[in-house]
Design an enzyme around this catalytic site. Structure first.
Site, PDB file in Angstrom:
ATOM      1  N   LYS A  71     -10.406  -2.271  17.046  1.00 21.82           N
ATOM      2  CA  LYS A  71     -11.023  -1.058  16.487  1.00 21.82           C
ATOM      3  C   LYS A  71     -10.620   0.009  16.963  1.00 21.82           C
ATOM      4  CE  LYS A  71     -14.270  -3.767  13.752  1.00 21.82           C
ATOM      5  NZ  LYS A  71     -15.616  -4.463  13.521  1.00 21.82           N
TER       6      LYS A  71
ATOM      7  N   ARG B 196     -15.125 -12.165  17.034  1.00 24.52           N
ATOM      8  CA  ARG B 196     -13.996 -12.341  15.718  1.00 24.52           C
ATOM      9  C   ARG B 196     -13.061 -11.308  16.392  1.00 24.52           C
ATOM     10  NH1 ARG B 196     -13.115  -8.815  11.687  1.00 24.52           N
ATOM     11  NH2 ARG B 196     -12.681  -9.689   9.754  1.00 24.52           N
TER      12      ARG B 196
HETATM   13  N1  PMM Z   1     -15.359  -5.980  11.110  1.00 31.74           N
HETATM   14  C1  PMM Z   1     -14.566  -5.985  10.217  1.00 31.74           C
HETATM   15  C2  PMM Z   1     -14.660  -6.879   9.254  1.00 31.74           C
HETATM   16  N2  PMM Z   1     -15.610  -7.937   9.190  1.00 31.74           N
HETATM   17  N3  PMM Z   1     -17.363  -9.180  10.448  1.00 31.74           N
HETATM   18  C3  PMM Z   1     -18.237  -9.110  11.607  1.00 31.74           C
HETATM   19  N4  PMM Z   1     -18.995  -9.989  11.737  1.00 31.74           N
HETATM   20  N5  PMM Z   1     -18.184  -8.184  12.670  1.00 31.74           N
HETATM   21  C4  PMM Z   1     -17.250  -7.050  12.415  1.00 31.74           C
HETATM   22  O1  PMM Z   1     -17.089  -6.481  13.413  1.00 31.74           O
HETATM   23  C5  PMM Z   1     -16.223  -7.034  11.308  1.00 31.74           C
HETATM   24  C6  PMM Z   1     -16.545  -8.008  10.293  1.00 31.74           C
HETATM   25  C7  PMM Z   1     -13.502  -4.889   9.957  1.00 31.74           C
HETATM   26  O2  PMM Z   1     -12.334  -5.245  10.708  1.00 31.74           O
HETATM   27  P1  PMM Z   1     -11.171  -5.689  10.257  1.00 31.74           P
HETATM   28  O3  PMM Z   1     -10.619  -4.992   9.216  1.00 31.74           O
HETATM   29  O4  PMM Z   1     -10.176  -5.654  11.339  1.00 31.74           O
HETATM   30  O5  PMM Z   1     -11.236  -6.882  10.053  1.00 31.74           O
END
Ligand code: PMM
Length: 437
Positions: free
Chosen positions: A213, A251
């Site tokens: 991020k 995650r």
């Molecule tokens: N961030 C993204 C997508 N899903 N789910 C949870 N639980 N926590 C997060 O911080 C989160 C998520 C967006 O990030 P990506 O596009 O890199 O998947």
């Protein structure tokens, strides 16, 4: 607590371009297997990007992308979660085998989500991962106006957890996520991570999603390193090491890196814990009726069943600290290495002892300043019931994680008994005990 790795599996048409050898679903399934081989406990399957500025995907298309992948991975025994803000997709994904609903909107985007999560919890034992957000992600971060980001995110998550429980989601199946990057600046995200204990104090497991991020890019830019998303994996793994033992899970995109980070952090923490006095072993309970309060007489003669709060018992693990002791909690579950154990299920008996300072609760006669033993018992029972595993060691570790998630708990000593274990010789009980941290 052993922190688990959740591997990110984004199933979008451009995620797996290999010149057309595999379909997107086949390539995603192969990637899911690879994530597990690298150390992921859960594969988080998403069909719509929730990044700020991303184009929304119709739910039919979202389901077309994710359902075959979830179905195939579940058929191989791989645990999946569904990353969606749409109730209908969550419902279909759980029916296809997903064991968690990961809703970055915490049930606020789709009014039907809490009901779907409640049914998924009661019918399938599915977790509900509640993310903090303030609306559809806004690239300009115009909603990142917090007076105290830690307190506001904590309060908002607590409110969403209460709403989920009110809708019927089992408390023990709720996971909270601070929603790093969602309407938060890099600085606010770092503040949330640095004060993660304020979130874990709420008594729920906490998931951290910092992977690749902008907050990582900003930290690296501070020392003159320009890092596009894929170049942020090493720094992400460092975050994993820093939250190891506090977060329930991380995650991440680079599972292998985080698995290594956790191995190092856990070796470090275990070496530190070795200096603590070893727990005494306790005799196995003989009879275990329903949970009740230990009496004054029980204090002199440590109780074999029930819940007690004491600072004078010497049942091991906690030295002379105050503690709450819950014994003989009977849960029917499907753990074991044999197929018949998985199919038929059997009794598991849990003893849990949590070290917690009881003085403030006692002087103010204030329930909110101690661990609510009813909630503790409920959360432990829910944790034992869900997700069959081979070993009672794994069950004990899971229960210790749940107990450590309660506000104020400094240490948890957990014994899992399996009195009906398939052992040919006559025996009274078999049990494992873990002391964490
Ligand atoms: N961030 C993204 C997508 N899903 N789910 C949870 N639980 N926590 C997060 O911080 C989160 C998520 C967006 O990030 P990506 O596009 O890199 O998947």
């Amino acid at each position: 607590m052993s922190t688990l790795v959740m591997g990110v599996l984004n199933v979008t048409p451009d995620s797996f371009s290999d010149g057309g050898r595999f379909t997107a679903a086949e390539a995603a399934i192969a990637r899911g297997r690879e994530l597990v081989a690298q150390g992921a406990r859960i594969v988080d399957v998403g069909g719509e990007s929730t990044r700020p500025g991303a184009t929304p995907v119709p739910v039919e298309e979202e389901q077309r992308r994710v359902l075959p992948v979830i179905r195939a991975l579940a058929a191989e025994g791989i645990e999946t979660s569904i990353d969606t803000i749409h109730a209908e997709t969550a419902r279909a994904a759980v029916a296809a085998g997903a064991r968690s609903i990961n809703d970055v909107s915490g049930g606020t985007h789709d009014p039907a989500m809490l009901d779907v999560a409640a049914r998924a919890a009661s019918e399938h034992g599915a977790r509900f991962i509640i993310g903090h957000w303030r609306g559809v992600p806004d690239p300009a971060h115009q909603r990142s106006d917090y007076a105290d980001v830690v307190a506001e995110v904590r309060d908002a998550l607590a409110e969403r957890a209460r709403a989920a429980i009110a809708a019927g989601v089992d408390r023990g199946l709720i996971v909270l996520d601070p929603g790093l990057g969602f309407d938060k600046t890099g600085e606010q995200c770092w503040r949330l991570l640095a004060h993660l204990d304020r979130l874990t104090e709420l008594g729920y497991p906490v998931l951290v999603g910092a992977s690749r991020k902008r907050m990582i890019a900003e930290a690296l830019a501070g020392v003159g390193i320009e890092a596009d998303p894929a170049a942020r994996d090493l720094a992400t793994s460092v975050v994993t090491a820093l939250v190891a033992g506090s977060a329930w899970g991380v995650r991440v995109h680079d599972v292998a890196g985080s698995a290594q980070a956790l191995a190092v952090a856990e070796a470090w923490q275990a070496a530190g814990a070795e200096t603590r006095p070893a727990p005494e072993t306790r005799p196995a309970p003989e009879t275990r009726p329903a949970v009740d309060m230990g009496s004054a007489q029980d204090m002199a003669d440590p109780p074999r069943t029930g819940i007690s709060t004491a600072d004078s018992m010497s049942t091991g693990g906690a030295g002379s600290e105050d503690r709450i002791v819950l014994t003989g909690l009977e849960v029917f579950a499907h753990h074991g290495v044999f197929d018949f154990e998985r199919q038929n299920g059997q009794r598991f008996i849990i003893d849990a002892e949590v070290s917690v300072d009881l003085r403030a609760a006692a002087s103010g006669d204030a329930l909110e300043r101690t661990v609510h033993y009813g909630e503790l018992a409920e959360a432990i029972a829910a944790a034992v019931e869900r997700d069959p595993v081979d070993l009672i060691e794994t069950v004990a570790e899971r229960v210790a994680g749940v107990a450590l998630g309660f506000a104020g708990v400094r240490r948890a000593t957990v014994t899992v008994h399996k009195p009906d274990a398939p052992i040919a010789a006559a025996f009274a009980d078999v049990a494992v005990t873990v002391v964490r941290p």
